[in-house]
Write an enzyme that holds these catalytic residues in place. Structure first.
Site, PDB file in Angstrom:
ATOM      1  N   TYR A 149      98.488  31.203  -3.338  1.00  0.00           N
ATOM      2  CA  TYR A 149      98.546  30.052  -4.126  1.00  0.00           C
ATOM      3  C   TYR A 149      98.480  30.377  -5.678  1.00  0.00           C
ATOM      4  O   TYR A 149      99.217  30.031  -6.290  1.00  0.00           O
ATOM      5  CB  TYR A 149      97.333  29.229  -3.668  1.00  0.00           C
ATOM      6  CG  TYR A 149      97.230  27.776  -4.497  1.00  0.00           C
ATOM      7  CD1 TYR A 149      97.998  26.763  -4.096  1.00  0.00           C
ATOM      8  CD2 TYR A 149      96.487  27.625  -5.459  1.00  0.00           C
ATOM      9  CE1 TYR A 149      97.879  25.433  -4.446  1.00  0.00           C
ATOM     10  CE2 TYR A 149      96.532  26.564  -6.106  1.00  0.00           C
ATOM     11  CZ  TYR A 149      97.027  25.498  -5.754  1.00  0.00           C
ATOM     12  OH  TYR A 149      97.094  24.151  -6.257  1.00  0.00           O
TER      13      TYR A 149
ATOM     14  N   LYS B  98     101.199  29.617  -8.350  1.00  0.00           N
ATOM     15  CA  LYS B  98     101.043  28.560  -9.437  1.00  0.00           C
ATOM     16  C   LYS B  98     101.251  29.578 -10.717  1.00  0.00           C
ATOM     17  O   LYS B  98     101.550  28.970 -11.742  1.00  0.00           O
ATOM     18  CB  LYS B  98      99.647  28.207  -9.347  1.00  0.00           C
ATOM     19  CG  LYS B  98      99.358  27.424  -8.267  1.00  0.00           C
ATOM     20  CD  LYS B  98     100.478  26.024  -8.215  1.00  0.00           C
ATOM     21  CE  LYS B  98      99.961  25.054  -7.403  1.00  0.00           C
ATOM     22  NZ  LYS B  98     100.817  23.697  -7.508  1.00  0.00           N
TER      23      LYS B  98
END
Ligand code: CAA
Length: 241
Positions: free
Chosen positions: A147, A151
């Site tokens: 993640y 991001k």
């Protein structure tokens, strides 16, 4: 913003839904994209949003769905790449599926969607691309190599797109929310979440509307000189220059 057409991915719940409401309150026509939750989608339809179901991780589905939205509403002026998933695990336990799913949806999804609308924005001389990154793409997070990589990737994507779009009237900005009261954060184990909350100086989770107000401003005609920026909205949890 009256007359503008907006598309918000992951727009039937959480931060995306709050952004959809905020854009509509400023006069935009708003379509929301969802992947699975039919009850949330129906609620959006009942509220008058155009809700379309497809997988942002699939380029062909994005292409077909964006064409359909543009036929119904008009060329998309404002794209909010908000759809995101987590598959938290420490790297030594992470499966290739957990890695690939997150990169495909959270990072490649932004390419798949932006690619569909960028030519129209450039030819009309106006566009707003807003990418919802995360505090964890800025600082890293135990259990989120996938993640955090996706991001952080979105932030680089944003800065590059900003340079490419500037002369054509297309801005690109990222928002990096901290821990916001959404279903995603509610899924964090309670003991872990308590520790995270204790590290937030304002001593509470953020509200989706607190992200949406920033997104709506970035989407407005008034924000034409703001591009390539990343807005940290995290209650002071992570401070960077
Ligand atoms: N820093 C250092 N050590 C940590 C740690 C941390 N933040 N968190 C856990 N550990 C330690 C544990 O104490 C444990 O140590 P011991 O074995 O010595 O006791 C060890 O690491 C293993 O931890 P777990 O038992 O938790 O390991 P697990 O494999 O069962 O679970 C995990 C790991 C899935 C990552 C779990 O810790 C977790 O879910 N963490 C939450 C991650 C997170 O914050 N996700 C954010 C989701 S919300 C979101 O992403 C929205 C957004 O943009 C902000």
């Amino acid at each position: 913003m009256a007359g503008r057409i907006a598309l918000v991915t992951g727009g039937t719940r959480g931060i995306g839904l709050a952004i959809a409401h905020a854009l509509r309150a400023q006069g935009a026509s708003v379509a929301v994209v969802y992947n699975a939750n039919e009850a949330a989608a129906q609620k959006c339809r009942d509220e008058g949003f155009l809700a379309v179901k497809f997988d942002v991780g699939d380029f062909a589905q994005c292409q077909a769905a964006v064409r359909e939205v543009e036929t119904r509403l008009g060329g998309i002026d404002i794209l909010v790449n908000n759809a995101g998933i987590t598959r938290d695990a420490t790297l030594h336990k992470m499966t290739p599926e957990a890695w690939n799913d997150v990169i495909r949806v959270d990072l490649t999804g932004a390419f798949n969607m932006t690619r569909q609308v960028i030519e129209g924005m450039r030819s009309r001389g106006f566009g707003r691309v807003i990418n919802i990154a995360s505090i964890n793409g800025q600082k890293g997070q135990f259990g989120q190599t996938n993640y955090a990589a996706a991001k952080a990737g979105l932030i680089g994507f944003t800065k590059s797109l900003a340079q490419e779009g500037a002369r054509a009237g297309v801005t690109a900005n990222a928002i990096a929310p901290g821990y916001i009261a959404t279903d995603m954060v509610a899924a964090v184990p309670p003991a872990v979440l308590d520790k995270i909350k204790s590290e937030i100086p304002v001593a509470r989770l953020g509200q989706p509307e607190e992200i949406a107000r920033c997104a709506a401003f970035l989407a407005s005609d008034d924000a034409g000189f703001i591009t390539g920026a990343t807005f940290a909205i995290n209650g002071g949890q992570y401070l960077l220059g």
